[in-house]
Design an enzyme around this catalytic site. Structure first.
Site, mmCIF file in Angstrom:
data_model
loop_
_atom_site.group_PDB
_atom_site.id
_atom_site.type_symbol
_atom_site.label_atom_id
_atom_site.label_comp_id
_atom_site.label_asym_id
_atom_site.label_seq_id
_atom_site.Cartn_x
_atom_site.Cartn_y
_atom_site.Cartn_z
ATOM 1 C CG MET A 120 25.774 47.639 53.466
ATOM 2 S SD MET A 120 25.843 49.253 52.682
ATOM 3 C CE MET A 120 25.401 48.860 50.996
ATOM 4 N N GLY A 177 61.468 50.144 35.329
ATOM 5 C CA GLY A 177 61.547 49.031 36.270
ATOM 6 C C GLY A 177 60.710 49.346 37.487
ATOM 7 N NE ARG A 204 22.074 42.299 42.012
ATOM 8 C CZ ARG A 204 22.237 41.988 43.288
ATOM 9 N NH1 ARG A 204 22.469 42.931 44.173
ATOM 10 N NH2 ARG A 204 22.172 40.740 43.682
ATOM 11 N NE ARG A 248 14.219 44.455 49.548
ATOM 12 C CZ ARG A 248 12.898 44.346 49.445
ATOM 13 N NH1 ARG A 248 12.167 45.435 49.212
ATOM 14 N NH2 ARG A 248 12.305 43.177 49.565
ATOM 15 N N GLY A 284 24.336 41.252 50.143
ATOM 16 C CA GLY A 284 24.269 40.722 51.507
ATOM 17 C C GLY A 284 25.131 41.432 52.521
ATOM 18 C CE1 TYR A 297 58.773 47.057 26.727
ATOM 19 C CE2 TYR A 297 59.243 48.752 25.080
ATOM 20 C CZ TYR A 297 59.657 47.936 26.135
ATOM 21 O OH TYR A 297 60.948 47.996 26.593
ATOM 22 C CE LYS A 306 18.806 46.601 46.663
ATOM 23 N NZ LYS A 306 18.764 45.888 47.967
ATOM 24 C CB SER A 351 62.801 49.290 30.059
ATOM 25 O OG SER A 351 61.902 48.309 30.534
ATOM 26 N NE ARG A 366 67.890 43.243 34.812
ATOM 27 C CZ ARG A 366 67.081 42.944 35.834
ATOM 28 N NH1 ARG A 366 66.157 43.824 36.192
ATOM 29 N NH2 ARG A 366 67.167 41.796 36.455
ATOM 30 C CB CYS A 390 60.560 45.343 32.056
ATOM 31 S SG CYS A 390 61.838 46.198 33.003
ATOM 32 C CG ASN A 424 59.088 44.670 40.131
ATOM 33 O OD1 ASN A 424 57.903 44.938 39.999
ATOM 34 N ND2 ASN A 424 59.626 43.581 39.622
ATOM 35 C CG HIS A 441 25.287 35.343 51.260
ATOM 36 N ND1 HIS A 441 26.440 34.723 51.707
ATOM 37 C CD2 HIS A 441 25.507 36.664 51.378
ATOM 38 C CE1 HIS A 441 27.301 35.643 52.096
ATOM 39 N NE2 HIS A 441 26.757 36.831 51.915
#
Length: 886
Positions: A102, A770, A332, A91, A100, A856, A22, A768, A621, A836, A772, A445
């Protein structure tokens, strides 16, 4: 001593880190010569110093006073002057917009003496006392935490007895005395009469508001760092509540909901800015200002054009008209819906304001994901209950709740219904699938926050009469109670009783090839920007797909191959019986027979997938999970065998299965006999799968196809594991006449594989990642357990800014990834490396993968367009706004 305070003329928009968004934009407007009230900004440095010590930094308020004297000289008015007082607005303004969240305090400087001077100078006693009561109310709530309802109750009582023109000056004067009594009773001392004390306490309160619970919650959701702090903007008050020739409003240079060009916003005559944003009074559309005050409207339009061309983006502005004179209070780059983001970016390209590369940075994968959500199917919908302002698009169906706490506690989808929302409603807005308010407009708001969160919202439904005490709302004679289901259409503003069915969104249908992009401005924008992303991205985008149908869907959505085909999914359903035969096999003969039965089924599966992806790589796989996962659960088998034994019958097959499950039981199967270990321990298992791949590819070649399979070995931790599998696989491939060359690679999904990637690359044609399992094993997490046990607490306390299973942990897991890429390619130049895991469809993770040099990403078919866009964005340098192709 450090400098903490800056006049507006000292800054510009490039200094948002120091001045807050601001303050930087107020400085920019001042430099542009726009009508900004004089003022100054207390920097984020001062806030951070305050947050670190609990006290304002030394010399801060002396510096504030020095800059205040410059404002007083400029306006020839003094703070605290009983005859012609200067009043101030205080402000907040963080680096990133937090609408909204603060605090703001207006009318600083009013007291029992200056209110008389203000009345005399303005010639409006009612206005002066109304401003004084506003100050006491805002100051009491913000600085000392006096509950807002303490003041609201008294204000409502006065309004109930007032005439058509609102409370009189005498009523407001009496209300001020009542407010002062409330303040003293709640705080323990009288309302401060010293204007400088009011100012310093207000600045301190804005600093404190940075660490309010609602601000923390908003930052967590928006991933805004906690250590930035907020700036404080102090400016001379200008008044929109001085009568019919005054007012206040919020304007957008384009429609923030749809992106359509035009005049959009809200205006309130005889009001202060907080009245518009709070949604307490219903506004009039901004074009009405052309009738109310033509000269101010023309000047506002000129300024809006100037700002949009200067910022080269949608801008929103807050303005006040004081007795016919226009003042700009804020600008803004405006928040917008996902649809508006795409449409506006494409429009700005057409207008020559930005390049296509820059346009990619104006949209995000998350926004594209929102546009793929379903919409209402209105073909059989009932007549709407009511129609309000379409504030944030989407289709939301849920049970009615009337307060934030109920929404946050709900275990099923809910619609938060409120007269208007305020910042304290944020937890409920996050929890709800949609928001409905009876008051407010597109700049209230509720509307601003909902658009920022991608939450469906309808505002200003004036026919809705909300009675939270009785847990119901009414529309005419129709009563809707808490817990009843309603449907909210944020695109049209319509609200329906009951659940309206949903249908695929137009964007999803376009991406699936069912609609032409020329049919709609949004589809045309998505088509153009996604096409440009494909043109500039270096990162390929493949899909995780295990069936021919998934592969065909992925290809329609733009996938350039399959990065993960999970073969274990092909053993589910009716084929479980064949896996059971393999597990229960006694001796090599029975094992061979079971594998022979599986071979043609696997071959047919692979042939269908290779056909769907003809000419594109398909990474297959080999089986990964433990075999006992294909058997009935231990408790179920135990119960079935116990029941048979209780009846005196032979448990037969169930008994043999139970014995096998008990024999194969592992305390932690994720780290047990799975992946490459399974292939090395169960003779012929991997060989059967490799043969099925080779034979399927050969069949496709004979049919005139161009199959490009790749074989991936899971859970490798040591190069010798991969070498053993590679030798066996190459032997099988050599036995299949006409088989094409099929690369053999591995997943990098345990830390040891990443740490020894150079050795493993000697045996692997590709890697590749993995992510996870790499995340699980790096963090020592069992995902199924930790996400339900302590992740919520970690996110709440800020230990995680986001779940490491949602966005890649750049510091830890990311370091392993960079190491694996570097050492793998050092050992085998040109090594192909992809990812992957689920992170392959997360836009933030995609940006990291591009930076880490991957070739990729692979993700679920439905996230392929999101990954394509994210990969295109990653190719654009954010500092120059240009891609490598430029």
């Amino acid at each position: 001593m450090p400098k903490y305070v800056y006049d507006f003329i000292e800054g510009d928009r490039s200094r948002a880190d120091l001045l807050g968004g601001k303050g930087a934009n107020l400085a920019e407007m001042t430099r542009l010569g726009l009508p900004v009230p004089p003022g100054f900004t207390v920097s984020t440095d001062a806030c951070r110093a305050f947050l670190a010590t609990g006290t304002p930094p030394q010399g801060l308020f002396e510096e504030v006073n020095a800059h205040l004297r410059q404002v007083e000289t400029q306006l020839d008015r003094r703070l605290g002057d009983p005859h012609d007082p200067l009043l101030l607005a205080v402000r907040s303004g963080g680096r990133y917009s937090m609408p909204g969240m603060m605090e703001t305090i207006l009318d600083i400087g009013l007291n029992d003496a200056t209110v008389v001077g203000l009345a005399a100078r303005s010639g409006d006693e009612r206005f002066a006392w109304d401003s004084y009561r506003r100050l006491i109310q805002m100051f009491g709530r913000t600085v000392h935490g006096v509950p807002a309802e303490e003041f609201e109750r008294e204000l409502a009582a006065v309004r109930a007895t007032a005439g058509a023109g609102g409370p009189s000056a005498a009523q407001l004067r009496d209300l001020v005395e009542t407010y002062k009594k409330i303040f003293a009773a709640q705080v323990g001392h009288d309302f401060p009469q010293a204007p400088h004390e009011q100012l310093f306490l207000a600045v301190r309160a804005v600093f404190e508001s940075w660490r309010s619970e609602r601000a923390r919650l908003y930052r967590r959701r928006e991933r805004i760092p906690d250590d930035l702090g907020t700036a404080v903007n102090v400016m001379a008050m200008v008044f929109g509540n001085l009568g019919p020739d005054s007012g206040t409003g919020v304007a957008f240079t384009r429609d923030p909901a749809t992106g359509a060009p035009g005049v959009y916003g809200d205006y309130l005559t005889d009001a202060q800015g907080e009245d518009v944003v709070a949604g307490i009074r219903n506004t009039v559309p901004l074009p009405e200002l052309a009738r109310i005050d033509p000269a101010s409207f023309r000047r506002l339009r000129e300024i809006m054009v100037t700002l949009e061309r200067h910022y080269r983006d949608l801008c929103d502005v807050e303005f006040t008209i004081e007795r016919g004179r226009l003042w700009m209070l804020q600008t803004r780059v405006g928040k917008r819906t996902a649809a508006a983001a795409f449409v506006i970016a494409a429009q700005l390209v057409e207008e020559g304001l930005i390049s296509l590369d820059e346009a990619l940075l104006r949209v995000s994968g998350a926004q594209l994901g929102q546009l793929m959500f379903p919409a209402f199917d209105l073909s059989g919908a009932p007549a709407p209950l009511t129609v309000g302002v379409a504030a944030s698009p989407g289709a939301a169906v849920g049970r009615v709740v009337f307060d934030s706490a109920a929404a946050a506690a709900a275990t099923e989808p809910v619609i938060l219904v409120r007269p208007e929302t305020n910042p304290d409603d944020l937890p409920g807005m996050i929890a709800a699938v949609g928001v409905l308010t009876s008051r407010g407009g597109k700049t209230s708001h509720a509307a601003v926050v909902a658009r920022g969160m991608g939450r469906t919202c309808v505002c200003g439904a004036e026919e809705v009469r909300i009675d939270p005490e009785r847990g119901r709302f009414t529309v005419g004679e129709r009563v809707v109670r808490a817990g009843e289901v309603i449907s909210v259409d944020g695109t049209t503003g319509r609200v329906y009783a009951g659940a309206v069915p949903v249908q695929p969104s137009p964007v999803a249908r376009y991406l699936a090839g069912e609609l032409e992009p020329q049919a709609d401005p949004l589809l045309a924008a998505v088509h153009r920007l996604l096409g440009h992303a494909d043109a500039v991205r270096r990162l390929g985008v493949r899909a995780n797909a295990d069936t021919g149908a998934d592969a065909r869907r992925a290809r329609r959505l733009g996938a350039t191959g399959i990065g993960l085909c999970r073969t274990e999914h092909m053993f589910l359903g009716e084929r479980r019986e064949l896996v059971e035969r393999l597990i229960l096999a006694d001796g090599p003969g029975e094992v061979g027979a079971a594998l022979d039965a599986l071979l043609p089924l696997q071959r047919a599966d692979f042939e269908e997938i290779l056909a769907a992806m003809d000419g594109l790589p398909v990474t297959i796989r080999l089986i990964d999970p433990p075999l006992h996962e294909f058997l009935p659960p231990l408790p179920e088998l135990t119960a079935r065998v116990a029941r048979a034994e209780a009846l005196g019958t032979d448990p037969g097959h169930d008994g043999r299965l139970l014995a096998a499950v008990r024999r194969m039981h592992e305390s932690n199967p994720m780290l047990g006999l799975r992946g490459v270990r399974l292939g090395l321990v169960v003779p012929g298992l991997f060989a059967m799968q490799v043969r099925a791949v080779a034979e399927a590819a050969t069949q496709r070649i004979r049919a005139g196809g161009d199959p490009r399979p790749e074989i991936m070995v899971p859970l490798v931790g040591d190069v010798r594991e991969l070498a053993a599998v590679r030798i066996e696989a190459e032997r099988v491939l050599a036995e299949v006449d006409g088989a094409p060359e099929i690369p053999i690679g591995t997943m990098i999904e345990v830390p040891r594989a990443a740490l020894t990637a150079g050795e493993i690359a000697a045996e692997a044609r590709f890697f590749s990642l993995g992510t996870n399992d790499l995340t699980q094993t790096t963090w020592a997490f069992s995902r199924d357990d930790v996400e339900g046990s302590f992740f919520g607490a970690y996110l709440e306390r800020g230990i995680f800014p986001v779940s490491p299973f949602e966005s890649i942990d750049v510091t830890g897991v990311g370091r392993l990834i960079r190491l694996a890429v570097a050492e793998g390619r050092a050992a085998r130049p040109g090594l192909t490396v992809g990812v992957c895991g689920e992170h392959g469809g997360d836009p933030e993770s995609v940006a990291f993968f591009a930076d880490a040099g991957l070739d990729y990403v692979s993700c679920s078919p439905y996230r392929v367009p999101i990954a394509r866009l994210a990969a295109g964005r990653a190719a654009v340098d954010p500092t120059t706004g240009t891609s490598e192709s430029r």
